[in-house]
Design an enzyme around this catalytic site. Structure first.
Site, PDB file in Angstrom:
ATOM      1  N   VAL A 157       1.689  55.381 -21.544  1.00 53.21           N
ATOM      2  CA  VAL A 157       1.462  55.648 -20.126  1.00 53.21           C
ATOM      3  C   VAL A 157       1.279  54.344 -19.348  1.00 53.21           C
ATOM      4  CG1 VAL A 157      -0.236  56.605 -18.505  1.00 53.21           C
ATOM      5  CG2 VAL A 157       0.537  57.963 -20.446  1.00 53.21           C
TER       6      VAL A 157
ATOM      7  N   PHE B  22       1.352  62.871 -15.491  1.00 50.60           N
ATOM      8  CA  PHE B  22       2.101  64.059 -15.930  1.00 50.60           C
ATOM      9  C   PHE B  22       3.440  63.696 -16.582  1.00 50.60           C
ATOM     10  CE2 PHE B  22      -0.747  65.401 -12.552  1.00 50.60           C
ATOM     11  CZ  PHE B  22      -1.299  66.570 -13.050  1.00 50.60           C
TER      12      PHE B  22
ATOM     13  N   GLY C 192       3.547  70.179 -30.252  1.00 44.96           N
ATOM     14  CA  GLY C 192       2.983  69.007 -30.925  1.00 44.96           C
ATOM     15  C   GLY C 192       2.890  67.875 -29.923  1.00 44.96           C
TER      16      GLY C 192
ATOM     17  N   ASP D 101      -4.424  44.714 -22.365  1.00 44.33           N
ATOM     18  CA  ASP D 101      -4.673  45.511 -23.567  1.00 44.33           C
ATOM     19  C   ASP D 101      -5.441  44.656 -24.568  1.00 44.33           C
ATOM     20  OD1 ASP D 101      -2.996  48.297 -24.593  1.00 44.33           O
ATOM     21  OD2 ASP D 101      -4.125  47.172 -26.094  1.00 44.33           O
TER      22      ASP D 101
ATOM     23  N   CYS E  80      -0.304  64.941 -26.600  1.00 43.47           N
ATOM     24  CA  CYS E  80      -1.133  65.503 -25.521  1.00 43.47           C
ATOM     25  C   CYS E  80      -1.503  66.977 -25.684  1.00 43.47           C
ATOM     26  CB  CYS E  80      -0.445  65.300 -24.180  1.00 43.47           C
ATOM     27  SG  CYS E  80      -0.410  63.568 -23.693  1.00 43.47           S
TER      28      CYS E  80
END
Ligand code: NAD
Length: 434
Positions: free
Chosen positions: A11, A150, A255, A30, A258
């Site tokens: 994401v 989404f 699966g 990160d 999410c």
């Protein structure tokens, strides 16, 4: 706008690249040094169509950079977007430890009036807890927002560039205006809602889609008892405008990274607030039971799995990704191996991730060639509708086994063509005479 995205997973890295392409100055942050170092070289550590090109171009233009250093990435940011993982704990709780660790690290570096938007999927009420947590760690002014994501893996760039809607859960009008400005080039459908509504909206969306998959699987199972074809039933359902013809996927259950965790969290949350008689527990339970149930049924058609050669086509959780989190293959392969089957796995992209996800099964073989994977198989099991698998000419292969079963777990194949190739056909919710 100066934007820092914390967490450069599926994401985060897509959001970072897309916001950079809108001429914002974006830093991807990160803690995973290996990931950051490959991103700095323009390499995406997973397969996602169109992402690498976008990433490279935005880095070259100087709109996008990556770091592991909070002290350089946070103080300049006007908007901080948190996109760290929120996986399921064993008891179904969303594990918020990565979220809180990121708050610990950013608190001492934020500047006044920054907007901190939580894109990670978190249970309703989390934003209030985050506010309290941060206020104890900084005296700077900040506004919080919930910015649920989404996108779908496999079309993540396209989904982010052209979202159906952007949901901004905020209490402050100022924060809303700033986040609206950031998203305005992507869509006009921007919903301003309460933070809890944003979080409930995200869980409801995933739970509804998971319910739809579970519902059609139940109908498919009934079709097996009476000779109806689930695909014909779907054609009938789809003509009803109240129902619609999209998003019907009879198969092995849902699966991915999410749906399973979000349904579990909604079930757990329902329980916690006293709504223990809910459908979410049942949806989760039915989905968990689906693969063992179908494997038993399929196994009975080949006289048991022991000693059978099985070619598993499609290891990722869906096409156009190499993500295998909660993929059907990860649940099916260990069960088949335990039952004594020999397995060869094929996938157009996930052969790189499979040895990690199936590391406790060194006896598992892989092939990058479909023909080689299936030539000696007693059973071919097509789990994922990759175009490379659907468009393969199964008649072109010289097979060694006279009796062969083809399990079409996505109802995607021409039954007649497979019969011509010498297979007995087994779909989901459709019975056809040999
Ligand atoms: P991911 O596991 O691919 O990436 C998470 C990243 O966060 C990793 O790179 C990890 O190293 C990094 N991270 C962890 N702790 C950190 C810290 N303290 N500071 C900086 N970085 C840190 O996860 P993802 O699939 O991108 O999902 C992120 C969130 O978005 C989750 O809440 C998920 O539910 C939600 N979501 C995912 C999808 C999807 O399709 N993957 C779609 C919609 C929403």
């Amino acid at each position: 706008m100066k934007v820092t995205v914390i967490g450069t997973g599926f994401v985060g890295v897509v959001s970072a690249a897309v916001f950079a392409s809108l001429e914002n100055t974006v830093i991807g942050l990160d803690i995973d040094e290996k990931k950051v170092s490959s991103l700095k070289q323009g390499e995406v550590p997973f397969f996602e169509p169109d992402l690498e090109k976008l990433l490279l171009s935005q880095q070259k233009l100087g709109h996008l950079s990556f770091t592991t250093n909070y002290a350089t990435a946070i103080p300049t940011a006007e908007v901080i977007i948190i996109a760290v993982g929120t996986p399921s704990n064993e008891d179904g709780h969303a594990d918020l430890s990565y979220l809180y660790a990121s708050l610990d690290s950013l608190a001492e570096h934020i500047k006044d009036d920054v907007i901190i938007a939580v894109k990670s999927t978190v249970p309703p009420g989390t934003l209030m807890a985050v506010e309290k947590y941060l206020r104890q760690r900084t005296n700077k002014n900040f506004e919080l927002a919930s910015l649920p994501e989404f996108l779908r893996e496999g079309s993540a760039v396209e989904d982010t560039l052209h979202p159906d809607r952007v949901v901004i859960g905020v209490d402050s009008e100022e924060a809303f205006q700033k986040l609206r400005t950031l998203h305005q080039p992507l869509t006009n459908t921007i919903l301003k809602v309460k933070p809890s509504s944003a979080q409930m909206g995200k869980y409801s969306s995933n739970a509804y889609l998971a319910t739809r998959i579970t519902f059609i699987n139940q109908i498919a199972d009934l079709c097996e008892h009476n000779g109806a074809d689930i695909e014909e039933v779907i054609a009938i359902l789809g003509q009803d405008k109240r129902i619609g013809s999209h998003y019907w996927y009879p198969g092995l259950g849902y699966g991915g990274s999410c749906f399973p965790k979000d349904v579990r969290e909604l079930a757990r949350y329902s329980q916690e607030v006293g709504e223990s008689n809910n459908i979410f527990n049942k949806i989760h339970e039915l989905n968990e039971d689906r693969i063992p149930k179908l494997l038993e049924e399929f196994g009975s058609k080949v006289g048991g799995w022991s000693g059978k050669k099985v070619a598993v086509l499609g290891l990722s959780f869906k096409p156009h990704t190499n993500d295998m989190r909660e993929a059907p293959s990860v649940r099916i392969i260990p069960k088949l191996l335990a039952a004594g089957a020999h397995i060869v796995g094929f996938d157009p992209q996930a052969l790189t991730s499979a040895p990690y996800f199936l590391k406790s099964h060194p006896q598992l073989e892989y092939s990058s060639d479909i023909a080689a994977a299936i030539a000696e198989a007693d059973v071919v099991m097509a789990l994922v509708e990759w175009p490379e698998i659907i468009n393969f000419d199964f008649e072109s292969v010289v097979y060694t086994k006279p009796q062969r079963l083809f399990i079409d777990a996505r109802n995607q194949f021409e039954i007649l063509a497979l019969k011509k190739a010498g297979f007995k056909y087994q779909g989901i919710g459709r019975t056809y005479a040999d």
